[in-house]
Motif scaffolding. Structure first.
Motif, PDB file in Angstrom:
ATOM      1  N   VAL A 124     -51.479  14.506   7.519  1.00 44.17           N
ATOM      2  CA  VAL A 124     -51.608  14.667   6.317  1.00 44.17           C
ATOM      3  C   VAL A 124     -52.814  13.415   5.519  1.00 44.17           C
ATOM      4  O   VAL A 124     -52.421  12.297   6.064  1.00 44.17           O
ATOM      5  N   LYS A 125     -53.671  14.505   4.677  1.00 45.36           N
ATOM      6  CA  LYS A 125     -54.895  13.272   4.923  1.00 45.36           C
ATOM      7  C   LYS A 125     -54.834  13.094   3.180  1.00 45.36           C
ATOM      8  O   LYS A 125     -55.191  14.484   2.136  1.00 45.36           O
ATOM      9  N   MET A 126     -55.418  11.891   2.719  1.00 45.37           N
ATOM     10  CA  MET A 126     -55.417  11.877   1.347  1.00 45.37           C
ATOM     11  C   MET A 126     -56.664  12.165   1.310  1.00 45.37           C
ATOM     12  O   MET A 126     -57.511  11.776   1.907  1.00 45.37           O
ATOM     13  N   ILE A 127     -57.234  12.892  -0.010  1.00 45.87           N
ATOM     14  CA  ILE A 127     -59.080  12.701   0.314  1.00 45.87           C
ATOM     15  C   ILE A 127     -58.910  12.660  -1.742  1.00 45.87           C
ATOM     16  O   ILE A 127     -57.841  12.313  -2.108  1.00 45.87           O
ATOM     17  N   LEU A 128     -60.171  12.538  -2.010  1.00 44.01           N
ATOM     18  CA  LEU A 128     -60.462  12.212  -3.480  1.00 44.01           C
ATOM     19  C   LEU A 128     -59.947  12.993  -4.090  1.00 44.01           C
ATOM     20  O   LEU A 128     -60.469  14.595  -4.100  1.00 44.01           O
ATOM     21  N   ASP A 129     -59.768  12.674  -5.524  1.00 48.03           N
ATOM     22  CA  ASP A 129     -59.350  13.366  -6.793  1.00 48.03           C
ATOM     23  C   ASP A 129     -59.975  14.949  -7.355  1.00 48.03           C
ATOM     24  O   ASP A 129     -60.229  15.372  -7.571  1.00 48.03           O
ATOM     25  N   GLU A 130     -61.595  14.578  -6.970  1.00 53.99           N
ATOM     26  CA  GLU A 130     -62.626  15.239  -6.821  1.00 53.99           C
ATOM     27  C   GLU A 130     -62.671  16.366  -6.642  1.00 53.99           C
ATOM     28  O   GLU A 130     -63.736  17.173  -6.311  1.00 53.99           O
ATOM     29  N   GLU A 131     -62.869  16.133  -5.122  1.00 53.29           N
ATOM     30  CA  GLU A 131     -62.450  17.266  -3.995  1.00 53.29           C
ATOM     31  C   GLU A 131     -61.095  18.608  -4.184  1.00 53.29           C
ATOM     32  O   GLU A 131     -60.164  18.068  -4.350  1.00 53.29           O
ATOM     33  N   THR A 132     -61.670  19.305  -3.780  1.00 60.05           N
ATOM     34  CA  THR A 132     -60.373  20.179  -3.284  1.00 60.05           C
ATOM     35  C   THR A 132     -59.772  20.498  -2.734  1.00 60.05           C
ATOM     36  O   THR A 132     -60.517  20.068  -1.749  1.00 60.05           O
ATOM     37  N   GLU A 133     -57.950  20.500  -2.832  1.00 61.50           N
ATOM     38  CA  GLU A 133     -57.101  20.390  -1.750  1.00 61.50           C
ATOM     39  C   GLU A 133     -57.510  21.752  -1.392  1.00 61.50           C
ATOM     40  O   GLU A 133     -57.603  22.556  -1.488  1.00 61.50           O
ATOM     41  N   TYR A 134     -56.956  21.529  -0.100  1.00 61.42           N
ATOM     42  CA  TYR A 134     -57.275  22.217   1.004  1.00 61.42           C
ATOM     43  C   TYR A 134     -55.518  21.965   2.380  1.00 61.42           C
ATOM     44  O   TYR A 134     -55.944  20.963   1.883  1.00 61.42           O
ATOM     45  N   ILE A 135     -55.555  23.144   2.923  1.00 54.05           N
ATOM     46  CA  ILE A 135     -55.149  23.119   3.949  1.00 54.05           C
ATOM     47  C   ILE A 135     -55.584  23.786   5.161  1.00 54.05           C
ATOM     48  O   ILE A 135     -55.857  24.841   5.406  1.00 54.05           O
ATOM     49  N   GLU A 136     -55.147  23.207   6.471  1.00 56.19           N
ATOM     50  CA  GLU A 136     -56.523  23.779   7.639  1.00 56.19           C
ATOM     51  C   GLU A 136     -54.752  23.772   9.046  1.00 56.19           C
ATOM     52  O   GLU A 136     -54.077  22.750   8.743  1.00 56.19           O
ATOM     53  N   ILE A 137     -54.861  24.572   9.485  1.00 53.34           N
ATOM     54  CA  ILE A 137     -54.221  25.346  10.814  1.00 53.34           C
ATOM     55  C   ILE A 137     -55.014  25.017  11.564  1.00 53.34           C
ATOM     56  O   ILE A 137     -55.312  25.955  12.160  1.00 53.34           O
ATOM     57  N   GLY A 138     -54.601  24.573  12.830  1.00 52.23           N
ATOM     58  CA  GLY A 138     -55.091  24.435  14.537  1.00 52.23           C
ATOM     59  C   GLY A 138     -53.880  24.742  14.796  1.00 52.23           C
ATOM     60  O   GLY A 138     -53.070  25.133  15.239  1.00 52.23           O
ATOM     61  N   CYS A 139     -54.667  26.299  15.677  1.00 51.04           N
ATOM     62  CA  CYS A 139     -53.953  27.041  16.707  1.00 51.04           C
ATOM     63  C   CYS A 139     -54.475  27.600  17.774  1.00 51.04           C
ATOM     64  O   CYS A 139     -55.930  27.671  17.277  1.00 51.04           O
ATOM     65  N   HIS A 140     -53.754  28.000  18.297  1.00 55.24           N
ATOM     66  CA  HIS A 140     -54.425  28.256  19.655  1.00 55.24           C
ATOM     67  C   HIS A 140     -54.472  30.024  19.508  1.00 55.24           C
ATOM     68  O   HIS A 140     -55.549  30.373  20.077  1.00 55.24           O
ATOM     69  N   LYS A 141     -53.849  30.454  19.195  1.00 49.89           N
ATOM     70  CA  LYS A 141     -53.359  31.966  18.375  1.00 49.89           C
ATOM     71  C   LYS A 141     -52.785  31.915  16.913  1.00 49.89           C
ATOM     72  O   LYS A 141     -52.032  31.334  16.949  1.00 49.89           O
ATOM     73  N   ARG A 142     -53.602  33.064  16.458  1.00 51.05           N
ATOM     74  CA  ARG A 142     -52.768  33.352  14.826  1.00 51.05           C
ATOM     75  C   ARG A 142     -51.632  34.028  15.561  1.00 51.05           C
ATOM     76  O   ARG A 142     -51.782  35.458  15.735  1.00 51.05           O
ATOM     77  N   ASP A 143     -49.856  33.662  15.320  1.00 51.21           N
ATOM     78  CA  ASP A 143     -49.520  34.376  15.547  1.00 51.21           C
ATOM     79  C   ASP A 143     -48.312  34.427  14.342  1.00 51.21           C
ATOM     80  O   ASP A 143     -48.341  33.819  13.416  1.00 51.21           O
ATOM     81  N   GLU A 144     -47.373  35.532  14.481  1.00 53.20           N
ATOM     82  CA  GLU A 144     -46.114  34.965  14.167  1.00 53.20           C
ATOM     83  C   GLU A 144     -45.883  33.804  13.223  1.00 53.20           C
ATOM     84  O   GLU A 144     -45.613  34.006  12.128  1.00 53.20           O
ATOM     85  N   ARG A 145     -45.853  32.784  13.895  1.00 49.83           N
ATOM     86  CA  ARG A 145     -45.291  31.638  13.405  1.00 49.83           C
ATOM     87  C   ARG A 145     -46.308  30.697  12.867  1.00 49.83           C
ATOM     88  O   ARG A 145     -46.367  30.368  11.580  1.00 49.83           O
ATOM     89  N   VAL A 146     -48.052  31.633  13.191  1.00 49.16           N
ATOM     90  CA  VAL A 146     -48.467  30.930  12.188  1.00 49.16           C
ATOM     91  C   VAL A 146     -48.778  31.902  11.055  1.00 49.16           C
ATOM     92  O   VAL A 146     -49.048  30.615   9.463  1.00 49.16           O
ATOM     93  N   ASN A 147     -48.680  33.220  11.306  1.00 48.38           N
ATOM     94  CA  ASN A 147     -48.284  33.597   9.623  1.00 48.38           C
ATOM     95  C   ASN A 147     -47.619  33.088   8.983  1.00 48.38           C
ATOM     96  O   ASN A 147     -47.667  34.006   7.733  1.00 48.38           O
ATOM     97  N   GLU A 148     -46.666  32.999   9.536  1.00 45.35           N
ATOM     98  CA  GLU A 148     -44.790  32.372   8.634  1.00 45.35           C
ATOM     99  C   GLU A 148     -45.658  31.252   7.769  1.00 45.35           C
ATOM    100  O   GLU A 148     -44.938  31.276   6.311  1.00 45.35           O
ATOM    101  N   ILE A 149     -46.698  30.213   8.319  1.00 41.41           N
ATOM    102  CA  ILE A 149     -46.714  28.654   7.664  1.00 41.41           C
ATOM    103  C   ILE A 149     -47.446  29.593   6.522  1.00 41.41           C
ATOM    104  O   ILE A 149     -47.813  28.982   5.311  1.00 41.41           O
ATOM    105  N   VAL A 150     -48.411  30.496   6.809  1.00 40.29           N
ATOM    106  CA  VAL A 150     -49.971  31.081   5.510  1.00 40.29           C
ATOM    107  C   VAL A 150     -48.765  31.178   4.480  1.00 40.29           C
ATOM    108  O   VAL A 150     -48.575  31.198   3.273  1.00 40.29           O
ATOM    109  N   ARG A 151     -47.288  32.342   4.408  1.00 42.56           N
ATOM    110  CA  ARG A 151     -46.757  32.771   3.043  1.00 42.56           C
ATOM    111  C   ARG A 151     -46.198  31.695   2.734  1.00 42.56           C
ATOM    112  O   ARG A 151     -45.867  32.508   2.083  1.00 42.56           O
ATOM    113  N   PHE A 152     -45.716  30.579   3.489  1.00 41.98           N
ATOM    114  CA  PHE A 152     -44.530  29.755   3.053  1.00 41.98           C
ATOM    115  C   PHE A 152     -45.493  28.846   2.283  1.00 41.98           C
ATOM    116  O   PHE A 152     -45.386  29.003   0.510  1.00 41.98           O
TER     117      PHE A 152
END
Length: 150
Positions: free
Chosen positions: A5-33
Motif C-alpha cells: 500500500v503506497k500513500m499518495i498526495l491528496d491531489e493525485e488520483t487513487e488507483y490500484i495496480e496488480i502485478g501478475c504473471h498472467k491474468r487468470d481467474e484469481r486476478v479477475n476475482e480481485i478485479v470483481r471485488f
C-alpha cells in the motif's frame, strides 16, 4: 503474493495496480471485488433518495412491477427494473437466482438443496432466498470458480 500500500498526495488520483504473471481467474476475482466496492445505486426509502454502496446489497427482488433492494436490515425501492440491475452488475459478484431475484454472491453464508431441484440460500444476515432450478448450474459454476482461486 505480496501486498503493498503506497500513500499518495491528496491531489493525485487513487488507483490500484496488480502485478501478475498472467491474468487468470484469481486476478479477475480481485478485479470483481474492487469493482464491487466502487459502485453504488440510487434507491428510495420514505420519499428520500439514497446512494447504496454495491457492497452493502444482499439481494435485489422484483415484486409486482416494483424493484426492492435489501441490505443487512433495511429495504429500499429502486426505479430500475431487474434486467437493468442484471446488466449493471454482470461483471460484479452478483447473479440471477430466479425470475424475480438477483443475489450478491459475497453475502451468501450457505446453500443447501430444497425441493424440486431448487436450493435454499441463506444469506449472512439470516435471510433465506430460493435459487430456482433453472439458475442452479450457473450459481454452482460461479461459486466453484470463486473457490478455486482461494
Amino acid at each position: 503474493m505480496d501486498i503493498k500500500v503506497k500513500m499518495i498526495l491528496d491531489e493525485e488520483t487513487e488507483y490500484i495496480e496488480i502485478g501478475c504473471h498472467k491474468r487468470d481467474e484469481r486476478v479477475n476475482e480481485i478485479v470483481r471485488f474492487v469493482k464491487l466496492h466502487q459502485g453504488s445505486v440510487e434507491a428510495v426509502k420514505e420519499e428520500k433518495t439514497y446512494q447504496l454502496p454495491l457492497s452493502d446489497i444482499y439481494y435485489i427482488e422484483s415484486i409486482e412491477d416494483k424493484t426492492f433492494i435489501y441490505l443487512m436490515k433495511d429495504c429500499y425501492e429502486s426505479r430500475k427494473r431487474l434486467y437493468e440491475f442484471e446488466e449493471l452488475l454482470s461483471d460484479r459478484n452478483f447473479a440471477r437466482i430466479s425470475k424475480s431475484s438477483i443475489v450478491n454472491l459475497m453475502k451468501i453464508a450457505s446453500i443447501k438443496p430444497a425441493l424440486n431441484g431448487r436450493f435454499l440460500c441463506q444469506l449472512r444476515n439470516g435471510e433465506n432466498v430460493i435459487i430456482s432450478r433453472k439458475y442452479v448450474p450457473e450459481i454452482k459454476k460461479k461459486l466453484r470458480s470463486g473457490k478455486e482461486e482461494s
